[in-house]
Design a protein around this motif. Structure first.
Motif, PDB file in Angstrom:
ATOM      1  N   SER A 312       0.828  -1.213   0.000  1.00 32.20           N
ATOM      2  CA  SER A 312       0.000   0.000   0.000  1.00 32.20           C
ATOM      3  C   SER A 312       0.856   1.253   0.000  1.00 32.20           C
ATOM      4  O   SER A 312       0.565   2.221  -0.717  1.00 32.20           O
ATOM      5  N   ILE A 313       1.931   1.247   0.797  1.00 30.38           N
ATOM      6  CA  ILE A 313       2.817   2.413   0.855  1.00 30.38           C
ATOM      7  C   ILE A 313       3.435   2.673  -0.509  1.00 30.38           C
ATOM      8  O   ILE A 313       3.491   3.833  -0.978  1.00 30.38           O
ATOM      9  N   LEU A 314       3.892   1.629  -1.179  1.00 30.80           N
ATOM     10  CA  LEU A 314       4.528   1.806  -2.489  1.00 30.80           C
ATOM     11  C   LEU A 314       3.520   2.251  -3.545  1.00 30.80           C
ATOM     12  O   LEU A 314       3.847   3.054  -4.427  1.00 30.80           O
ATOM     13  N   ILE A 315       2.294   1.750  -3.475  1.00 25.64           N
ATOM     14  CA  ILE A 315       1.260   2.171  -4.425  1.00 25.64           C
ATOM     15  C   ILE A 315       0.946   3.654  -4.244  1.00 25.64           C
ATOM     16  O   ILE A 315       0.850   4.421  -5.215  1.00 25.64           O
ATOM     17  N   VAL A 316       0.808   4.084  -2.988  1.00 22.81           N
ATOM     18  CA  VAL A 316       0.522   5.498  -2.717  1.00 22.81           C
ATOM     19  C   VAL A 316       1.683   6.374  -3.176  1.00 22.81           C
ATOM     20  O   VAL A 316       1.486   7.411  -3.829  1.00 22.81           O
ATOM     21  N   PHE A 317       2.919   5.962  -2.862  1.00 20.99           N
ATOM     22  CA  PHE A 317       4.079   6.752  -3.283  1.00 20.99           C
ATOM     23  C   PHE A 317       4.153   6.852  -4.795  1.00 20.99           C
ATOM     24  O   PHE A 317       4.389   7.941  -5.346  1.00 20.99           O
ATOM     25  N   THR A 318       3.965   5.729  -5.486  1.00 18.60           N
ATOM     26  CA  THR A 318       4.050   5.734  -6.946  1.00 18.60           C
ATOM     27  C   THR A 318       2.987   6.634  -7.557  1.00 18.60           C
ATOM     28  O   THR A 318       3.252   7.369  -8.519  1.00 18.60           O
ATOM     29  N   SER A 319       1.774   6.620  -6.996  1.00 22.12           N
ATOM     30  CA  SER A 319       0.689   7.460  -7.512  1.00 22.12           C
ATOM     31  C   SER A 319       1.033   8.929  -7.368  1.00 22.12           C
ATOM     32  O   SER A 319       0.886   9.713  -8.319  1.00 22.12           O
ATOM     33  N   PHE A 320       1.486   9.335  -6.175  1.00 22.63           N
ATOM     34  CA  PHE A 320       1.845  10.733  -5.969  1.00 22.63           C
ATOM     35  C   PHE A 320       3.059  11.116  -6.805  1.00 22.63           C
ATOM     36  O   PHE A 320       3.133  12.237  -7.321  1.00 22.63           O
ATOM     37  N   TYR A 321       4.017  10.217  -6.955  1.00 20.04           N
ATOM     38  CA  TYR A 321       5.214  10.492  -7.747  1.00 20.04           C
ATOM     39  C   TYR A 321       4.862  10.735  -9.210  1.00 20.04           C
ATOM     40  O   TYR A 321       5.325  11.709  -9.822  1.00 20.04           O
ATOM     41  N   ARG A 322       4.022   9.871  -9.777  1.00 20.69           N
ATOM     42  CA  ARG A 322       3.613  10.037 -11.167  1.00 20.69           C
ATOM     43  C   ARG A 322       2.794  11.311 -11.349  1.00 20.69           C
ATOM     44  O   ARG A 322       2.937  12.022 -12.348  1.00 20.69           O
ATOM     45  N   ARG A 323       1.933  11.605 -10.385  1.00 16.63           N
ATOM     46  CA  ARG A 323       1.135  12.836 -10.477  1.00 16.63           C
ATOM     47  C   ARG A 323       2.030  14.066 -10.416  1.00 16.63           C
ATOM     48  O   ARG A 323       1.824  15.041 -11.160  1.00 16.63           O
ATOM     49  N   TRP A 324       3.035  14.040  -9.542  1.00 12.67           N
ATOM     50  CA  TRP A 324       3.965  15.161  -9.441  1.00 12.67           C
ATOM     51  C   TRP A 324       4.758  15.327 -10.736  1.00 12.67           C
ATOM     52  O   TRP A 324       4.967  16.451 -11.212  1.00 12.67           O
ATOM     53  N   LEU A 325       5.174  14.223 -11.331  1.00 11.03           N
ATOM     54  CA  LEU A 325       5.906  14.303 -12.596  1.00 11.03           C
ATOM     55  C   LEU A 325       5.026  14.863 -13.705  1.00 11.03           C
ATOM     56  O   LEU A 325       5.468  15.709 -14.499  1.00 11.03           O
ATOM     57  N   ASN A 326       3.771  14.420 -13.785  1.00  8.68           N
ATOM     58  CA  ASN A 326       2.869  14.927 -14.816  1.00  8.68           C
ATOM     59  C   ASN A 326       2.617  16.409 -14.652  1.00  8.68           C
ATOM     60  O   ASN A 326       2.539  17.162 -15.631  1.00  8.68           O
ATOM     61  N   ARG A 327       2.490  16.862 -13.396  1.00  9.84           N
ATOM     62  CA  ARG A 327       2.271  18.293 -13.147  1.00  9.84           C
ATOM     63  C   ARG A 327       3.490  19.099 -13.603  1.00  9.84           C
ATOM     64  O   ARG A 327       3.352  20.170 -14.207  1.00  9.84           O
ATOM     65  N   ASN A 328       4.684  18.597 -13.293  1.00 12.79           N
ATOM     66  CA  ASN A 328       5.900  19.305 -13.711  1.00 12.79           C
ATOM     67  C   ASN A 328       6.026  19.345 -15.241  1.00 12.79           C
ATOM     68  O   ASN A 328       6.433  20.366 -15.822  1.00 12.79           O
ATOM     69  N   GLU A 329       5.673  18.243 -15.907  1.00 12.83           N
ATOM     70  CA  GLU A 329       5.737  18.222 -17.363  1.00 12.83           C
ATOM     71  C   GLU A 329       4.751  19.202 -17.986  1.00 12.83           C
ATOM     72  O   GLU A 329       5.058  19.863 -18.980  1.00 12.83           O
ATOM     73  N   GLN A 330       3.576  19.320 -17.395  1.00 10.24           N
ATOM     74  CA  GLN A 330       2.592  20.271 -17.899  1.00 10.24           C
ATOM     75  C   GLN A 330       3.079  21.711 -17.719  1.00 10.24           C
ATOM     76  O   GLN A 330       2.906  22.553 -18.596  1.00 10.24           O
ATOM     77  N   GLN A 331       3.725  21.985 -16.565  1.00  7.46           N
ATOM     78  CA  GLN A 331       4.253  23.331 -16.346  1.00  7.46           C
ATOM     79  C   GLN A 331       5.366  23.655 -17.323  1.00  7.46           C
ATOM     80  O   GLN A 331       5.475  24.791 -17.810  1.00  7.46           O
ATOM     81  N   LEU A 332       6.232  22.659 -17.609  1.00 10.56           N
ATOM     82  CA  LEU A 332       7.307  22.888 -18.564  1.00 10.56           C
ATOM     83  C   LEU A 332       6.759  23.099 -19.975  1.00 10.56           C
ATOM     84  O   LEU A 332       7.309  23.877 -20.760  1.00 10.56           O
ATOM     85  N   ALA A 333       5.660  22.402 -20.291  1.00 10.21           N
ATOM     86  CA  ALA A 333       5.081  22.562 -21.621  1.00 10.21           C
ATOM     87  C   ALA A 333       4.484  23.958 -21.807  1.00 10.21           C
ATOM     88  O   ALA A 333       4.474  24.507 -22.916  1.00 10.21           O
ATOM     89  N   ILE A 334       3.960  24.509 -20.699  1.00  6.12           N
ATOM     90  CA  ILE A 334       3.403  25.867 -20.785  1.00  6.12           C
ATOM     91  C   ILE A 334       4.519  26.907 -20.961  1.00  6.12           C
ATOM     92  O   ILE A 334       4.436  27.818 -21.758  1.00  6.12           O
TER      93      ILE A 334
END
Length: 334
Positions: A312-334
């Motif tokens: 459960s800990i790894l699933i939660v970490f992976t979800s937040f990690y991927r979400r954080w990466l997607n947010r950063n990629e969207q900011q860089l694209a802007i």
């Protein structure tokens, strides 16, 4: 208004066909891609037997009070039936909020988090430095690559046992420190030095993978970007910050995620280095093993509960990690 009617079907021309239901879509997909299903079926069966069934059964055990004293077993010709009971979420409550929760879970959780962060940071930092060095035109570069990959190529148990001999009281490391007039730590006995030694050994084992992965990423960066930055007057730090790091973003995000997962669940190094002699240096996965197989009576239910919490800990970490990466990629694209 005139509406065209198809005489063969009696439907309006241009009208869409009704979407088939899930069962019909599955049936159509099977008829269309039956060969792909046939190729995937053996892998699915193996994963089901080796992964899904143990996971489901382990989840069931977490809801019971199963131990080595009340599970089904055979002694000689006598078969003893299981007598464990369903207790719901009591195991999770005892682990997380019980009277001994800090000693049995939270202290190991904090150490596991620090162990993971320190090891992954050292893996990435040292691996990136070596990758940058090997990416230069050096004499004997191929030999250096072979030597630096050796710790990764050697089986883990061989590496750990070698370090264990060197870290012993009369080992090479303490002998060298004593010869230099320096204090000789109790690497395998004192809690602080046990943890320090565990991080050191894991860093030795994990750096080569990170180095090879990042070296491949460096070699994929277009050399013209460095030439253009030099023509614009960028110094070495600016080229590293604005060309190298962005060029390694995709590789870095993947290897860091893999490093976190592997290090968080790194059983072999801790177990082979200390066995059952270092309770305060046990990370969560080795502590779960200790509960399930390293004590009497063996507490299968709580050990399985630790496994589910780890997942459960790894699933939660992976979800937040991927979400954080997607947010950063969207900011860089802007």
């Amino acid at each position: 208004m005139t509406v065209a009617i198809d005489r063969a079907t009696g439907k309006r021309r241009g009208e869409r066909e009704p979407r088939p239901g899930p069962a019909q879509r599955l049936k159509n997909g099977f008829h269309k891609h039956w060969y792909a299903y046939a190729m995937v079926a053996p892998v699915a069966v193996v994963l089901g037997v080796l992964v899904v069934y143990p996971l489901v059964y382990g989840l069931y055990l977490t809801l019971t009070d199963a131990t080595s004293l009340n599970t089904a077993r055979t002694i000689g010709v006598n078969h003893i039936d299981a007598t464990y009971k369903f207790i719901g979420l009591d195991n999770y409550a005892d682990i997380l909020w019980g009277p001994t929760a800090y000693d049995r879970f939270w202290s190991h959780f904090l150490w596991t988090g620090f162990w993971t962060a320190a090891c992954v940071a050292l893996h990435y930092g040292i691996g990136l430095g070596l990758a940058l060095l090997l990416n230069q035109k050096l004499r004997g570069r191929t030999l250096y690559r072979m030597l630096l990959v050796l710790p990764w190529a050697v089986p883990t148990f061989v590496t750990v046992f070698g370090w264990r001999f060197m870290l012993a009281d009369g080992g090479v490391i303490n002998t060298a420190l004593e010869g230099l007039g320096l204090p000789t730590p109790l690497w395998l006995e004192d809690t602080f030095w046990q943890r320090f030694a565990a991080i050191m050994v894991n860093t030795w084992c994990g750096v080569p993978f990170m180095m090879v992965s990042l070296l491949g990423g460096l070699q994929s960066i277009d050399a013209s970007l460095y030439e253009a930055s030099e023509m614009d007057g960028a110094n070495a730090w600016q080229r590293f910050r604005y060309v190298t790091l962005p060029g390694l973003r995709s590789v870095s995000t993947t290897v860091v995620l893999l490093g976190v997962i592997w290090t968080f669940n790194q059983f072999a190094i801790i177990f082979l280095l200390f066995g059952n002699t270092a309770p305060d240096a046990q990370i969560l996965v080795t502590w779960a093993y200790q509960l399930g197989f390293g004590q009497q009576p063996r507490d299968y239910a709580q050990s399985a509960a630790y496994g589910i919490l780890l997942l459960s800990i790894l699933i939660v970490f992976t979800s937040f990690y991927r979400r954080w990466l997607n947010r950063n990629e969207q900011q860089l694209a802007i």
